[in-house]
Scaffold this motif. Structure first.
Motif, PDB file in Angstrom:
ATOM      1  N   GLY A  45      -2.225   7.996  -2.270  1.00 56.91           N
ATOM      2  CA  GLY A  45      -1.512   7.547  -0.903  1.00 56.91           C
ATOM      3  C   GLY A  45      -1.250   9.239  -0.119  1.00 56.91           C
ATOM      4  O   GLY A  45      -1.993   8.844   0.966  1.00 56.91           O
ATOM      5  N   VAL A  46      -0.963  10.121  -0.849  1.00 55.52           N
ATOM      6  CA  VAL A  46      -1.129  11.200  -0.157  1.00 55.52           C
ATOM      7  C   VAL A  46      -2.453  11.796   0.355  1.00 55.52           C
ATOM      8  O   VAL A  46      -2.442  12.287   1.071  1.00 55.52           O
ATOM      9  CB  VAL A  46      -0.309  12.415  -1.133  1.00 55.52           C
ATOM     10  CG1 VAL A  46      -0.374  13.644  -0.492  1.00 55.52           C
ATOM     11  CG2 VAL A  46       1.131  11.970  -1.185  1.00 55.52           C
TER      12      VAL A  46
ATOM     13  N   ASP B   7      -0.336  -5.520   4.541  1.00 56.03           N
ATOM     14  CA  ASP B   7       0.052  -3.834   4.862  1.00 56.03           C
ATOM     15  C   ASP B   7       0.295  -3.720   6.201  1.00 56.03           C
ATOM     16  O   ASP B   7       1.033  -3.091   6.377  1.00 56.03           O
ATOM     17  CB  ASP B   7      -0.946  -3.119   4.099  1.00 56.03           C
ATOM     18  CG  ASP B   7      -1.038  -3.328   2.504  1.00 56.03           C
ATOM     19  OD1 ASP B   7       0.042  -3.404   2.029  1.00 56.03           O
ATOM     20  OD2 ASP B   7      -2.090  -3.093   2.156  1.00 56.03           O
TER      21      ASP B   7
ATOM     22  N   SER C 248      -8.414  17.090   0.900  1.00 57.78           N
ATOM     23  CA  SER C 248      -7.340  16.408   0.530  1.00 57.78           C
ATOM     24  C   SER C 248      -7.383  15.693  -1.104  1.00 57.78           C
ATOM     25  O   SER C 248      -6.506  15.714  -1.692  1.00 57.78           O
ATOM     26  CB  SER C 248      -7.302  15.077   1.392  1.00 57.78           C
ATOM     27  OG  SER C 248      -8.346  14.335   1.124  1.00 57.78           O
TER      28      SER C 248
ATOM     29  N   ASP D 107       0.688  -1.224   0.055  1.00 57.70           N
ATOM     30  CA  ASP D 107       0.131   0.057  -0.054  1.00 57.70           C
ATOM     31  C   ASP D 107       0.872   1.301  -0.027  1.00 57.70           C
ATOM     32  O   ASP D 107       1.948   1.292   0.819  1.00 57.70           O
ATOM     33  CB  ASP D 107      -0.763   0.109   1.311  1.00 57.70           C
ATOM     34  CG  ASP D 107      -1.906   1.048   1.258  1.00 57.70           C
ATOM     35  OD1 ASP D 107      -1.741   2.297   1.256  1.00 57.70           O
ATOM     36  OD2 ASP D 107      -3.065   0.824   1.036  1.00 57.70           O
TER      37      ASP D 107
ATOM     38  N   LEU E  90       4.885   5.596   2.029  1.00 56.08           N
ATOM     39  CA  LEU E  90       5.048   6.903   2.474  1.00 56.08           C
ATOM     40  C   LEU E  90       5.484   7.312   3.856  1.00 56.08           C
ATOM     41  O   LEU E  90       5.972   7.931   4.111  1.00 56.08           O
ATOM     42  CB  LEU E  90       3.710   7.571   2.260  1.00 56.08           C
ATOM     43  CG  LEU E  90       3.463   8.159   0.505  1.00 56.08           C
ATOM     44  CD1 LEU E  90       2.071   8.481   0.294  1.00 56.08           C
ATOM     45  CD2 LEU E  90       4.329   9.425   0.315  1.00 56.08           C
ATOM     46  N   LEU E  91       4.603   6.258   4.713  1.00 56.88           N
ATOM     47  CA  LEU E  91       4.622   6.536   6.255  1.00 56.88           C
ATOM     48  C   LEU E  91       6.104   5.859   6.431  1.00 56.88           C
ATOM     49  O   LEU E  91       6.888   6.424   7.198  1.00 56.88           O
ATOM     50  CB  LEU E  91       3.986   5.652   6.910  1.00 56.88           C
ATOM     51  CG  LEU E  91       2.375   6.292   6.888  1.00 56.88           C
ATOM     52  CD1 LEU E  91       1.516   5.434   7.670  1.00 56.88           C
ATOM     53  CD2 LEU E  91       2.320   7.588   7.688  1.00 56.88           C
TER      54      LEU E  91
ATOM     55  N   ARG F  46      -5.152   9.955   0.853  1.00 59.97           N
ATOM     56  CA  ARG F  46      -5.649   9.115   2.146  1.00 59.97           C
ATOM     57  C   ARG F  46      -5.161   9.829   3.370  1.00 59.97           C
ATOM     58  O   ARG F  46      -5.714   9.841   4.428  1.00 59.97           O
ATOM     59  CB  ARG F  46      -5.338   7.818   1.766  1.00 59.97           C
ATOM     60  CG  ARG F  46      -6.045   7.082   0.739  1.00 59.97           C
ATOM     61  CD  ARG F  46      -7.593   7.115   0.714  1.00 59.97           C
ATOM     62  NE  ARG F  46      -8.282   6.418  -0.429  1.00 59.97           N
ATOM     63  CZ  ARG F  46      -8.154   7.113  -1.573  1.00 59.97           C
ATOM     64  NH1 ARG F  46      -8.048   8.377  -1.966  1.00 59.97           N
ATOM     65  NH2 ARG F  46      -8.795   6.440  -2.719  1.00 59.97           N
ATOM     66  N   LEU F  47      -3.660   9.934   3.108  1.00 58.33           N
ATOM     67  CA  LEU F  47      -3.014  10.272   4.623  1.00 58.33           C
ATOM     68  C   LEU F  47      -3.445  11.582   4.906  1.00 58.33           C
ATOM     69  O   LEU F  47      -3.477  11.950   6.144  1.00 58.33           O
ATOM     70  CB  LEU F  47      -1.483  10.172   4.146  1.00 58.33           C
ATOM     71  CG  LEU F  47      -0.876   8.679   4.345  1.00 58.33           C
ATOM     72  CD1 LEU F  47       0.662   8.906   3.897  1.00 58.33           C
ATOM     73  CD2 LEU F  47      -0.859   8.031   5.460  1.00 58.33           C
TER      74      LEU F  47
ATOM     75  N   ARG G  15       0.478   3.996   1.246  1.00 60.01           N
ATOM     76  CA  ARG G  15       0.610   4.895   2.207  1.00 60.01           C
ATOM     77  C   ARG G  15       1.621   4.253   3.250  1.00 60.01           C
ATOM     78  O   ARG G  15       2.393   4.960   3.921  1.00 60.01           O
ATOM     79  CB  ARG G  15      -0.956   4.664   3.159  1.00 60.01           C
ATOM     80  CG  ARG G  15      -2.031   5.421   2.389  1.00 60.01           C
ATOM     81  CD  ARG G  15      -3.431   5.174   3.118  1.00 60.01           C
ATOM     82  NE  ARG G  15      -3.673   3.810   2.717  1.00 60.01           N
ATOM     83  CZ  ARG G  15      -5.056   3.217   2.843  1.00 60.01           C
ATOM     84  NH1 ARG G  15      -5.762   3.969   3.612  1.00 60.01           N
ATOM     85  NH2 ARG G  15      -5.152   2.065   2.517  1.00 60.01           N
TER      86      ARG G  15
END
Lengths: 260, 290
Positions: A136-137, A242, A151, A18, A23-24, A139-140, A20
């Motif tokens: 991803g951005v 994930d 967003s 995923d 990214l995290l 959703r975050l 996200r």
């Protein structure tokens, strides 16, 4: 050889993760990298290389992809080496400059940190397509809706900025060619001459960007765009894999922090 | 059905109106071509059909939805899709499938439905297999097909093309026109703005515009055969019409000849009926292009 940050469409567990999580992970690694000592840096480099191997990119390709920033690294290294006071390793100094043991260590250490940051970011973009990154951005950033920040709008801005880079690049080349055909010289000349040449390109390019934006907005409106809520081709769903990946990454970070 | 009643529009108050008292209705499944010189008001008119512009006076209704009511705009834009001249400036997504998904996404359809529509729209325009391609890498014709797919995914009842084929090469143009024919057969109304008279020949109905008004509204054959009217409005008649008008003194057929096939038949007849006598095929000066 892949270009810096260019997405490579491989089939791997890193690619299918995923966006996200990735990214995290990059965010967490970046924060940690800035606070690591030499042992921690070596350990994190080994982890990043392992992920690049898992992503079927290869360590050499990953390192080579950072080539565009190497001149900056060399400059940074010399700044640290020449300007750090300490015990000189040479019998004489060069005017105000001195090559010190501390400078060499600091140069290598800081270089390692920056290179690792770039490698981590490059690994993210090489294993995540631009559209996945945007989703991803989006959703975050969804929790920001509490503050009235959409967003969806941010994601759309990011995706359109990426989408129009090649278009504007081509537009700029066209303008430059048209100006060259009329006698403009963008290579030779004094500094003022070069600044004038840039203005020659910047003015029509700005006009073109404004015209394109106008047409784009109209086309978007015609397709029913309204700021705010919308749906997507694919909705991201956090799977067990994930959660597991995120857990492993957090454990690795904790392990590095303990050792470092 | 699209109904336009007494539509007038001016870009700024106290300026000359760009559209003047237009009355028009467009049926489902109709193929309508809008022709007129630059500045005749074609683009302004079609932008009213998609609620991109709102009338200064009069009404525009799409299937009973009045464009003056803001709450109707999303539904109007779903029903009336629009393809612009430059495909590059209407592509929003980073990949082909994402761009096609933009419209259904705006309609807040569930992801499964968005995917179904994207697949169907790409199949309709022949871009299946291009899903992951970056739009920048497509040819001009493919980009225009992508723009068309972006509309089809919203399942519109009417499609407007604003000189959308003008920048395409012959192959790309033919592909787009063939798809339009197919869409028309499926009951979707096509409203095509063009300067190309040969494209206008494909239409069921042609609207001739000049100075913000509809000058003529009728069958393609009737409008396009009227050379004097077209020339008076700054338009060039179709090449076939011009050719056959100049050949008129040499054949007896009184019927109007508008297509290449009709012209070829007539010319072949003319050559076959040649009785061997010397004929003067030189064109008179007065018959030449004005």
């Amino acid at each position: 050889m892949p270009e810096f940050g260019q997405y490579l469409d491989n089939e791997s567990s890193v690619h299918s993760c995923d966006p996200r999580v990735k990214l995290l992970a990059v965010l967490a690694f970046s924060i940690v990298i800035l606070r690591l000592d030499a042992t921690g840096l070596i350990l994190t480099t080994a982890i990043v290389f392992t992920f690049s191997w898992l992503a079927k990119i290869g360590i050499v390709n990953l390192v080579k992809s950072t080539r565009p920033v190497w001149p900056f690294f060399v400059m940074l290294f010399f700044i640290y080496v020449l300007f750090t006071p300490g015990t000189s390793i040479l019998p004489s100094s060069f005017g105000p400059f001195m090559i010190s043991k501390e400078g060499l260590y600091l140069g290598v250490y800081q270089l390692g940190k920056f290179l690792l940051l770039i490698l981590t970011a490059s690994l993210l973009t090489m294993t995540t397509s631009p559209s996945e990154l945007t989703i991803g951005v989006e959703r975050l950033l969804r929790p920001l809706q509490i503050l009235g920040i959409s967003s969806h709008n941010i994601a759309l801005m990011v995706s359109m900025a990426i989408r129009f880079i090649p278009t504007l690049q081509r537009e700029m080349n066209n303008i430059r060619d048209a100006q060259s055909a009329r006698g403009a010289n963008f290579r030779a000349g004094s500094l003022i001459g070069k600044i004038r040449s840039i203005i020659c390109i910047a003015t029509p390019l700005t006009i073109s960007i404004l015209r394109r934006s106008d047409e784009l907005v109209e086309a978007m409106e015609a397709r029913g765009y309204q700021p705010g809520q919308r749906t997507y081709l694919r909705e991201l769903e956090f799977t067990r894999k994930d959660y597991l990946s995120l857990g492993v990454i957090l454990l690795l970070i904790a392990f590095i922090c303990c050792l470092s | 059905m699209i109904k336009i009643k007494n539509l007038s529009y001016e870009y700024k108050a106290n300026l000359n109106p760009v559209l003047l008292d237009i009355n028009l209705s467009i049926e489902e499944g109709e193929y309508l071509v809008l022709i007129g010189a630059n500045g005749s008001g074609k683009t302004t008119l079609i932008r009213h059909l998609n609620a991109l512009l709102l009338p200064s006076s009069g009404d525009v209704e799409i299937d009973g939805l009045n464009s003056k009511e803001v709450k109707n705009h999303i539904e109007i834009r779903r029903k009336v899709g629009m393809v612009f001249q430059n495909p590059e400036n209407q592509i929003v997504g980073m990949s082909v499938e994402e761009d096609v998904a933009f419209g259904p996404g705006n309609l807040k359809l569930p992801s499964s439905e968005v995917r179904r529509r994207v697949k169907q729209a790409l199949e309709m325009v022949g871009l299946s297999g291009f899903e992951k391609r970056v739009p920048y890498t497509l040819s001009g014709g493919e980009k225009q097909l992508l723009a068309l797919a972006g509309l089809l995914s919203m399942e519109p009842g009417y499609i407007i093309l604003d000189e959308a084929t003008s920048s395409l090469d012959p192959v790309g143009k033919e592909k787009v026109l063939a798809i339009l024919d197919e869409l028309k057969n499926q009951g979707i109304a096509i409203i095509h703005v063009t300067h190309n008279m040969e494209e206008a020949l494909r239409a069921d109905r042609v609207l001739l515009m000049g100075s913000g008004q509809i000058i003529a509204d009728g069958a393609a054959r009737d409008i396009l055969m009227n050379r004097e009217q077209l020339k008076a409005l700054g338009l060039a008649p179709p090449m076939i019409v011009e050719l056959m008008t100049r050949l008129k003194p040499y054949y007896k057929n009184e019927k109007s000849i508008l297509t290449i096939d009709e012209a070829v038949n007539e010319i072949l007849n003319l050559l076959q009926n040649n009785d061997g006598k010397d004929r003067d095929y030189s064109f008179r000066e007065a018959e030449s292009y004005a």
